[in-house]
Design an enzyme around this catalytic site. Structure first.
Site, PDB file in Angstrom:
ATOM      1  N   GLY A 107      -2.892  12.149   5.243  1.00  0.00           N
ATOM      2  CA  GLY A 107      -1.567  11.285   5.001  1.00  0.00           C
ATOM      3  C   GLY A 107      -0.332  11.511   5.257  1.00  0.00           C
ATOM      4  N   HIS A 155       0.627  -1.243  -0.036  1.00  0.00           N
ATOM      5  CA  HIS A 155       0.010   0.071  -0.069  1.00  0.00           C
ATOM      6  C   HIS A 155       0.880   1.146  -0.027  1.00  0.00           C
ATOM      7  CE1 HIS A 155      -4.077   1.846   1.627  1.00  0.00           C
ATOM      8  NE2 HIS A 155      -3.260   2.896   1.014  1.00  0.00           N
ATOM      9  N   HIS A 205       2.723  14.477   0.438  1.00  0.00           N
ATOM     10  CA  HIS A 205       2.148  15.700   0.190  1.00  0.00           C
ATOM     11  C   HIS A 205       3.125  16.537   0.358  1.00  0.00           C
ATOM     12  CE1 HIS A 205      -1.926  14.327   0.069  1.00  0.00           C
ATOM     13  NE2 HIS A 205      -1.742  13.595   1.166  1.00  0.00           N
ATOM     14  N   ASP A 260       0.899   2.721   3.542  1.00  0.00           N
ATOM     15  CA  ASP A 260       0.054   3.573   3.249  1.00  0.00           C
ATOM     16  C   ASP A 260       0.957   4.920   2.986  1.00  0.00           C
ATOM     17  OD1 ASP A 260      -2.130   5.260   2.423  1.00  0.00           O
ATOM     18  OD2 ASP A 260      -3.087   5.031   4.148  1.00  0.00           O
TER      19      ASP A 260
END
Ligand SMILES: [Zn+2]
Length: 427
Positions: free
Chosen positions: A325, A61, A310, A306
Site C-alpha cells: 500500500g 477508496h 503505513h 486506494d
C-alpha cells in the site's frame, strides 16, 4: 461563513454539460446560484480567473486506519490529506480494528468524522464478519448507520457462495458490492507483479490471472444476482476487457483505477523500494496502457486513490516483509493531469467526470459530484498548469509511503471548499 462567491472561474460540471466562465454563489453551505456577474452582496469574494471550478472531487477508496491503527493515519489527518488533494468527499474502507462490520463501528466512524474531518466521510461496511470471508456482516443495520457500499477490501471474498449471498443482500439494500479481486491461491505469497522484472529481482510474483479469475467469477455472479457490482483498483488488461464486455451486456457493473496503476509499471520500480509495493501490484506496461485506455473509453468509471498509509517502521522492513500500500490523496489530481490531460489522452471535462460524476454514479449519490442550485457547496478549484513539487515530509497524512516524493507536477489543486467553507487552500 454564510456567503462566498467564486468569480470568473472556468466552471466545469460534467453532469449538466456546463463548461464556461461563471460565478458560483454559495450561501449557508449550499450553492445558491451559478451565473454571470452575480449580485452577491455581503459575500466573501474569491477571484478564480484562469482556474477551473469543478464539483467537489470524490475519492471512493481510502483507508483512514481509525479505529485501531492511529499511528499510521486518523480520520482527522486522512481528511486533511484529502482536502489538500482537492477531495471534498471520501469513502473509507472497513479494514480497521475492529473491522467496520457492525452498526456500532459505522456509527463511531460517522461521529468521529463529524467531529474531526474537514471533508465528508462515507464509511464502507465489511461484506463478512471481521472480513474473514465466512459469515455475512450486519449489512442492513450498517446501511441504517450510514454505509454507502460493502467491501472486504484488502482481502477478496474467496468463497463464491458467500459472494453470491452478499450480492443478493446488497441488491435488496440497493448498495454496490466492491471487491478487491484477487485469487489468494494464485497470488500465493507474491510480492510484486509476475513477469520479467520479478524474475530478475528474484521476488515472488503475483500473476495478472490472480485478478482476472476473480473478476470473471464476480461478473458471472453479478449477472446471476442482478447486483450493483464494482471492481476496486482494476489493474490488468484482461480485467478491463471483461468489465467492458459486461457493461456491453447491460450488467450493473462498474470499476475504478488508481493513479499509480495508470502512471507506473513494474519496470519503473527502483529495486526493492517498498514505496512501490502495493496490491494489486504495478503491472506490465501493457496493463498500465490498458488501464489508461479504459479511462479514455469509459470502461473505467472513476479514479480512486486506494490511499493506504503505513508507518515508516512498517515500510522500512525488507521488501518481502513490508506491508502492501501507498498514500495517494495529495498526488492524484497532479498525476491525472500529467498522464491523461497534458499527455493529450483525455479532455479536462472527462478527467473531472472521473473524479466527480463517475464515482457519484457508482455510489448512487444524488446531490454530490455535480453543481446544482440547492445542492451542497462542495467545490474543487484547481490550476491545470501550476508547477509544484511534492514533498512527502510536508504531507498532511501521518504516513510517508509515496513513490512520488520529489516529483514535480504541472497542475494541482488550489482550494477545496466543503459545505461552503475552505477545507484547504494552497499556501
Ligand atoms: Zn484492495
Amino acid at each position: 461563513m454564510p456567503k462566498l462567491v467564486i468569480r470568473n472561474g472556468r466552471v466545469i460540471d460534467p453532469a449538466s454539460g456546463l463548461d464556461a466562465v461563471r460565478d458560483v454563489f454559495c450561501v449557508n453551505g449550499y450553492i445558491a446560484s451559478i451565473g454571470e456577474k452575480l449580485y452577491a452582496t455581503g459575500a466573501e469574494e474569491i477571484d478564480a480567473s484562469g482556474l477551473i471550478v469543478a464539483p467537489g472531487f470524490i475519492d471512493m477508496h481510502v483507508h483512514l486506519r481509525e479505529p485501531g491503527f492511529e499511528h499510521a493515519e486518523t480520520i482527522e489527518t486522512g481528511a486533511r490529506a484529502a482536502a489538500a488533494g482537492g477531495f471534498t468527499s471520501i469513502c473509507c474502507m472497513p479494514n480497521t480494528s475492529p473491522v467496520n462490520d457492525s452498526a456500532t463501528v459505522t456509527s463511531y466512524i460517522v461521529d468521529r468524522a463529524k467531529r474531526d474531518a474537514v471533508v465528508n466521510v462515507f464509511p464502507i461496511g465489511a461484506i463478512t464478519k471481521n472480513s474473514a470471508g465466512e459469515e455475512l456482516a450486519a449489512i442492513g443495520s450498517m446501511k441504517q448507520a450510514g454505509i454507502v457500499a460493502i467491501s472486504d477490501d484488502g482481502k477478496p471474498v474467496m468463497n463464491a457462495r458467500v459472494m453470491r449471498r452478499a450480492m443478493e443482500y446488497a441488491r435488496a439494500f440497493n448498495i454496490p458490492v466492491i471487491d478487491h479481486c484477487e485469487d489468494l491461491h494464485l497470488s500465493s505469497d507474491g510480492d510484486m507483479h509476475e513477469g520479467g522484472v520479478s524474475v530478475r529481482l528474484g521476488l515472488r510474483g503475483i500473476p495478472s490471472s490472480s485478478e482476472d479469475v476473480m473478476v470473471a467469477r464476480d461478473l458471472l455472479l453479478a449477472e446471476l444476482t442482478g447486483a450493483r457490482y464494482h471492481v476496486a483498483h482494476i489493474s490488468s488488461e484482461r480485467s478491463v476487457e471483461m468489465v467492458k464486455f459486461a457493461k456491453s451486456k447491460g450488467l450493473a457493473v462498474t470499476c475504478e483505477a488508481t493513479p499509480h496503476h495508470f502512471t507506473l509499471a513494474d519496470s519503473d520500480m527502483p529495486p526493492y523500494d517498498s514505496n512501490f509495493k502495493m496490491k494489486p501490484p504495478l503491472r506490465s506496461g501493457c496493463d498500465a496502457g490498458a488501464v489508461t485506455q479504459g479511462l479514455v473509453s469509459g470502461a473505467i468509471d472513476a479514479i480512486a486513490t486506494d490511499h493506504a498509509p503505513h508507518s515508516g517502521a512498517d515500510k522500512m522492513q525488507e521488501f518481502e516483509k513490508c506491508p502492501f500500500g501507498i498514500i495517494g490523496l495529495e498526488t492524484a489530481l497532479g498525476l491525472a493531469l500529467e498522464r491523461l490531460v497534458h499527455a493529450g489522452r483525455l479532455s479536462l471535462n472527462k478527467m473531472v467526470e472521473l473524479f466527480t460524476t463517475g464515482p457519484a454514479r457508482v455510489l448512487g449519490f444524488q446531490g454530490r459530484g455535480r453543481l446544482v442550485s440547492g445542492g451542497p457547496a462542495d467545490l474543487t478549484i484547481f490550476d491545470p498548469d501550476r508547477t509544484w513539487t511534492y514533498d512527502v515530509n510536508r504531507s498532511h497524512s501521518k504516513s510517508r509511503n509515496s513513490p512520488f516524493d520529489g516529483h514535480t507536477f504541472r497542475g494541482g489543486p488550489v482550494a477545496t471548499i466543503v459545505n461552503g467553507e475552505f477545507a484547504w487552500r494552497v499556501q
